[in-house]
Design a protein around this motif. Structure first.
Motif, PDB file in Angstrom:
ATOM      1  N   HIS A   1     -10.616  -7.238   4.640  1.00 42.33           N
ATOM      2  CA  HIS A   1     -11.060  -6.862   5.651  1.00 42.33           C
ATOM      3  C   HIS A   1     -10.457  -5.580   6.347  1.00 42.33           C
ATOM      4  O   HIS A   1     -11.201  -4.687   6.796  1.00 42.33           O
ATOM      5  N   ARG A   2      -9.363  -5.366   6.523  1.00 45.90           N
ATOM      6  CA  ARG A   2      -8.708  -4.278   7.028  1.00 45.90           C
ATOM      7  C   ARG A   2      -8.239  -3.205   5.961  1.00 45.90           C
ATOM      8  O   ARG A   2      -8.292  -1.897   6.349  1.00 45.90           O
ATOM      9  N   TYR A   3      -7.984  -3.669   4.839  1.00 45.66           N
ATOM     10  CA  TYR A   3      -7.501  -2.717   3.998  1.00 45.66           C
ATOM     11  C   TYR A   3      -8.270  -2.406   2.623  1.00 45.66           C
ATOM     12  O   TYR A   3      -7.976  -1.513   1.707  1.00 45.66           O
ATOM     13  N   GLY A   4      -9.589  -3.206   2.566  1.00 45.27           N
ATOM     14  CA  GLY A   4     -10.581  -3.048   1.372  1.00 45.27           C
ATOM     15  C   GLY A   4      -9.860  -3.735   0.296  1.00 45.27           C
ATOM     16  O   GLY A   4      -8.615  -4.443   0.282  1.00 45.27           O
TER      17      GLY A   4
ATOM     18  N   LEU B   1       0.972  -1.175  -0.129  1.00 46.58           N
ATOM     19  CA  LEU B   1       0.126  -0.050   0.123  1.00 46.58           C
ATOM     20  C   LEU B   1       0.882   1.230   0.085  1.00 46.58           C
ATOM     21  O   LEU B   1       0.299   2.292  -0.362  1.00 46.58           O
TER      22      LEU B   1
END
Lengths: 187, 164
Positions: B103-106, B62
């Motif tokens: 779930h956490r970063y899309g 990311l």
């Protein structure tokens, strides 16, 4: 005769026009990124609109750490701010954090992948706006929150609901246009 | 007398066979003990490492955005690699580990976007481009096939004049 020639020229010009449009678009994005109205690294954190995940972080020596229960039990909104002593944009946002803290906002800090002595030194130099100060040396809690860098801030409503998130320093324009409206919605 | 010797010989043979078998078995066991490697702070076997790499190759770093988690030098990617490996060692499935990240970063964390309503336009764009191209082609052909208008008497006279 004239018309078919014109349409052929149009057909040939179409790809060129598309390329030009793409170039103009890219240029506009770069300009907006320079002005700070577009952040290519900004993306919606899926945590917004949900309750904070389970976690427990111990405090910096002499400071009070916090866990999920402490956040959930709060009756006032809390701004959770991830920072690190090695992070340059954190230094840039620190005066504005101080201002927010003096205005009465509860700011809880998480020192992300930092050594306690380095964090202490950083706070001595740039001021400590944090009511509570936890350490996340492994960065695992941060990843559980969907963090990708520091500084990042999360606004937690009473009850532990994440209401707002920003993955950039809390500069005055961000505070005015995003944080303050989000705060007004809670209180 | 002879029976005793036979028994002794049998016992010796038996123990030799047992010893050999045991030695062989331990040798085999030594061969089967997987060599452990250490990557990003986690000890794991080679097959586990292969699996972790396959997962990491599906995920976006990311910070650098166009690199995979496996290839990136960024600190966050290194942490991701550690988390993936720890979960692989724990025996979690590839899907489970990827779901943890999404779930956490899309879905942005996935290098290959999934086919969901939000990405319909993205996945449909090649088909859309093909349809537009076909449409243009059909229109162009139809226009070309239009019969040429015949010359009026005045034009015919002029043509005759020119040809003479």
């Amino acid at each position: 005769m004239d018309r078919s020639l014109l349409s052929r020229r149009l057909l040939l010009a179409a790809p060129l026009g598309l390329a030009v449009a793409g170039g103009v678009g890219a240029y506009a994005l770069i300009e907006r990124a320079k002005r700070g109205t577009y952040n290519p690294q900004d993306f919606n954190n899926p945590l917004v609109g949900h309750r904070v995940p389970h976690f427990a972080l111990s405090g910096l020596p002499g400071q009070q750490g916090f866990d999920r229960d402490a956040l959930v039990a709060m009756r006032r909104p809390v701004l959770v701010n991830f920072f690190a002593s090695w992070c340059v944009p954190c230094v840039q946002e620190s005066p504005f954090l101080d201002r927010l803290a003096k205005a009465g906002l509860d700011i809880w800090g998480v020192a992300y992948q930092d050594k306690p002595e380095a964090t202490a030194l950083y706070l001595a130099e740039h001021g400590n706006p944090y009511r509570r100060l936890a350490m996340d040396p492994t960065g695992r809690t941060a990843i559980n929150w969907g963090l990708y860098g520091v500084p990042e801030s999360f606004l937690i409503a009473p009850g532990g609901l994440v209401r707002w998130h920003v993955a950039s320093p809390l500069f005055p324009d961000v505070i005015e246009t995003q944080l303050e409206p989000a705060l007004r919605k809670i209180t | 007398m002879r029976a005793v010797w036979r028994r002794v010989a049998l016992a010796i043979l038996f123990s030799l066979a047992l010893g050999f078998g045991l030695a062989h078995a331990t040798g085999m066991a030594a061969q089967n003990t997987p060599t452990m490697i250490r990557r990003d702070g986690v000890n794991l076997t080679l097959p586990q490492e292969r699996r972790a790499e396959a997962i990491g190759n599906h995920l976006r770093c990311l910070v650098c955005q166009n690199e995979t988690v496996e290839n990136s030098q960024a600190g966050l990617a290194k942490q991701f690699r550690g988390i993936i490996r720890r979960r692989v060692v724990r025996g979690e499935s590839n899907q489970h580990i990827i779901a943890f990240m999404v779930h956490r970063y899309g879905i942005f964390v996935l290098l290959k976007p999934p086919l969901i309503p939000l990405t319909m336009l993205l996945w449909g764009s090649p088909i859309l481009a093909l349809l537009i191209g076909l449409g243009v082609l059909v229109l162009a052909r139809r226009r070309r096939e239009k019969p040429v208008a015949s010359l009026d008497p005045a034009e015919q006279a002029r043509l005759k004049e020119l040809l003479q």
